[in-house]
Design a protein around this motif. Sequence first.
Motif, PDB file in Angstrom:
ATOM      1  N   ILE A  65       0.764  -1.178   0.170  1.00  0.00           N
ATOM      2  CA  ILE A  65       0.091   0.062  -0.121  1.00  0.00           C
ATOM      3  C   ILE A  65       0.587   1.275   0.072  1.00  0.00           C
ATOM      4  CG2 ILE A  65      -1.756   1.399   1.355  1.00  0.00           C
ATOM      5  CD1 ILE A  65      -2.967  -1.521   2.084  1.00  0.00           C
ATOM      6  N   GLY A  66       2.039   1.182   0.697  1.00  0.00           N
ATOM      7  CA  GLY A  66       2.847   2.377   0.804  1.00  0.00           C
ATOM      8  C   GLY A  66       3.390   2.589  -0.741  1.00  0.00           C
ATOM      9  N   ILE A  67       3.623   1.524  -1.405  1.00  0.00           N
ATOM     10  CA  ILE A  67       4.094   1.867  -2.961  1.00  0.00           C
ATOM     11  C   ILE A  67       2.991   2.360  -3.739  1.00  0.00           C
ATOM     12  CG2 ILE A  67       4.517   0.574  -4.999  1.00  0.00           C
ATOM     13  CD1 ILE A  67       6.226  -1.375  -3.381  1.00  0.00           C
ATOM     14  N   VAL A  68       1.823   2.022  -3.391  1.00  0.00           N
ATOM     15  CA  VAL A  68       0.808   2.640  -4.568  1.00  0.00           C
ATOM     16  C   VAL A  68       0.597   3.987  -3.956  1.00  0.00           C
ATOM     17  CG1 VAL A  68      -1.856   2.369  -4.651  1.00  0.00           C
ATOM     18  CG2 VAL A  68      -0.353   0.097  -4.769  1.00  0.00           C
ATOM     19  N   LEU A  69       0.399   4.363  -2.582  1.00  0.00           N
ATOM     20  CA  LEU A  69       0.244   5.592  -2.172  1.00  0.00           C
ATOM     21  C   LEU A  69       1.308   6.574  -2.543  1.00  0.00           C
ATOM     22  CD1 LEU A  69      -1.365   5.048   1.555  1.00  0.00           C
ATOM     23  CD2 LEU A  69      -2.524   5.640  -0.757  1.00  0.00           C
ATOM     24  N   ILE A  70       2.675   6.165  -2.586  1.00  0.00           N
ATOM     25  CA  ILE A  70       3.736   7.015  -2.926  1.00  0.00           C
ATOM     26  C   ILE A  70       3.815   7.269  -4.251  1.00  0.00           C
ATOM     27  CG2 ILE A  70       5.652   5.488  -2.990  1.00  0.00           C
ATOM     28  CD1 ILE A  70       5.499   9.065  -1.281  1.00  0.00           C
ATOM     29  N   PHE A  72       1.238   7.733  -6.276  1.00  0.00           N
ATOM     30  CA  PHE A  72      -0.207   8.551  -6.460  1.00  0.00           C
ATOM     31  C   PHE A  72       0.408  10.044  -5.800  1.00  0.00           C
ATOM     32  CE2 PHE A  72      -2.825   4.797  -6.620  1.00  0.00           C
ATOM     33  CZ  PHE A  72      -3.081   4.979  -8.084  1.00  0.00           C
ATOM     34  N   ALA A  73       1.262   9.934  -4.833  1.00  0.00           N
ATOM     35  CA  ALA A  73       1.768  11.132  -4.376  1.00  0.00           C
ATOM     36  C   ALA A  73       2.683  11.864  -5.379  1.00  0.00           C
ATOM     37  CB  ALA A  73       2.103  11.023  -2.853  1.00  0.00           C
ATOM     38  N   PHE A  78       4.046  15.893  -7.099  1.00  0.00           N
ATOM     39  CA  PHE A  78       5.380  16.150  -7.589  1.00  0.00           C
ATOM     40  C   PHE A  78       5.357  16.319  -9.093  1.00  0.00           C
ATOM     41  CE2 PHE A  78       6.586  14.163  -3.409  1.00  0.00           C
ATOM     42  CZ  PHE A  78       7.048  15.416  -2.890  1.00  0.00           C
ATOM     43  N   GLY A  79       4.355  15.901  -9.666  1.00  0.00           N
ATOM     44  CA  GLY A  79       4.093  15.826 -11.150  1.00  0.00           C
ATOM     45  C   GLY A  79       4.767  15.047 -11.996  1.00  0.00           C
ATOM     46  N   GLU A  80       5.074  13.911 -11.165  1.00  0.00           N
ATOM     47  CA  GLU A  80       5.939  12.803 -11.928  1.00  0.00           C
ATOM     48  C   GLU A  80       5.123  12.203 -12.868  1.00  0.00           C
ATOM     49  OE1 GLU A  80       8.806  11.714  -8.300  1.00  0.00           O
ATOM     50  OE2 GLU A  80       7.328  10.381  -8.675  1.00  0.00           O
ATOM     51  N   LYS A  81       5.649  11.367 -14.258  1.00  0.00           N
ATOM     52  CA  LYS A  81       5.105  10.762 -14.946  1.00  0.00           C
ATOM     53  C   LYS A  81       5.415   9.343 -14.971  1.00  0.00           C
ATOM     54  CE  LYS A  81       3.444  14.608 -16.877  1.00  0.00           C
ATOM     55  NZ  LYS A  81       2.774  15.586 -16.002  1.00  0.00           N
ATOM     56  N   LEU A  82       4.431   8.542 -15.416  1.00  0.00           N
ATOM     57  CA  LEU A  82       4.617   6.966 -15.395  1.00  0.00           C
ATOM     58  C   LEU A  82       4.232   6.626 -16.685  1.00  0.00           C
ATOM     59  CD1 LEU A  82       2.982   5.591 -12.169  1.00  0.00           C
ATOM     60  CD2 LEU A  82       5.401   5.740 -12.465  1.00  0.00           C
ATOM     61  N   GLN A  83       4.942   5.414 -17.070  1.00  0.00           N
ATOM     62  CA  GLN A  83       4.782   4.791 -18.374  1.00  0.00           C
ATOM     63  C   GLN A  83       3.476   3.876 -18.068  1.00  0.00           C
ATOM     64  OE1 GLN A  83       6.779   5.070 -21.166  1.00  0.00           O
ATOM     65  NE2 GLN A  83       7.843   6.567 -20.035  1.00  0.00           N
ATOM     66  N   TRP A  89       1.699  -2.703 -13.476  1.00  0.00           N
ATOM     67  CA  TRP A  89       2.521  -3.463 -12.249  1.00  0.00           C
ATOM     68  C   TRP A  89       2.233  -3.112 -10.945  1.00  0.00           C
ATOM     69  CZ3 TRP A  89       4.025  -7.519 -14.434  1.00  0.00           C
ATOM     70  CH2 TRP A  89       4.554  -7.798 -15.699  1.00  0.00           C
ATOM     71  N   ILE A  90       1.651  -1.823 -11.016  1.00  0.00           N
ATOM     72  CA  ILE A  90       1.068  -1.439  -9.605  1.00  0.00           C
ATOM     73  C   ILE A  90      -0.017  -2.159  -9.378  1.00  0.00           C
ATOM     74  CG2 ILE A  90       0.071   0.538  -8.516  1.00  0.00           C
ATOM     75  CD1 ILE A  90       2.006   2.401 -10.102  1.00  0.00           C
ATOM     76  N   GLY A  91      -0.950  -2.311 -10.484  1.00  0.00           N
ATOM     77  CA  GLY A  91      -2.002  -3.116 -10.331  1.00  0.00           C
ATOM     78  C   GLY A  91      -1.781  -4.706  -9.729  1.00  0.00           C
ATOM     79  N   VAL A  92      -0.697  -5.085 -10.068  1.00  0.00           N
ATOM     80  CA  VAL A  92      -0.210  -6.684  -9.919  1.00  0.00           C
ATOM     81  C   VAL A  92       0.323  -6.607  -8.392  1.00  0.00           C
ATOM     82  CG1 VAL A  92       1.695  -8.290  -9.856  1.00  0.00           C
ATOM     83  CG2 VAL A  92       0.726  -7.253 -12.297  1.00  0.00           C
ATOM     84  N   ILE A  93       0.944  -5.388  -7.878  1.00  0.00           N
ATOM     85  CA  ILE A  93       0.971  -5.230  -6.563  1.00  0.00           C
ATOM     86  C   ILE A  93       0.031  -5.313  -5.596  1.00  0.00           C
ATOM     87  CG2 ILE A  93       2.082  -3.665  -4.710  1.00  0.00           C
ATOM     88  CD1 ILE A  93       4.024  -2.844  -6.916  1.00  0.00           C
TER      89      ILE A  93
END
Length: 107
Positions: A65-70, A72-73, A78-83, A89-93
Amino acid sequence: MGWFLLGCAIVLELSGTVSMKLSNGFARLTPSILMFVFYGGSFTMLNYALHYLQISVAYAVWSGIGIVLITFAGLSIFGEKLQPASYLWIGVIVIGVIGLNISSKGH
């Protein structure tokens, strides 16, 4: 009680990680200090949660949950972008954490 403590640990871990980013590599004093305070609180709450929960489940939920929340944070604060594949892969987690919780209900 264990799930409440674990929830507190997750919120504190998220706060610590956001503070880490805001500290700019220890260049900013207040976020640097807050990072240690939040992480210390997170590990303390996680430790108390382990009194009630299995370590495998508690740690998987805490980190997953920490991975998922960070993530989204990072996107929102911070305006970061994801592929696009990163969302998969977040869904897999998330599925893994749910599966671990379901499979441990009998214990």
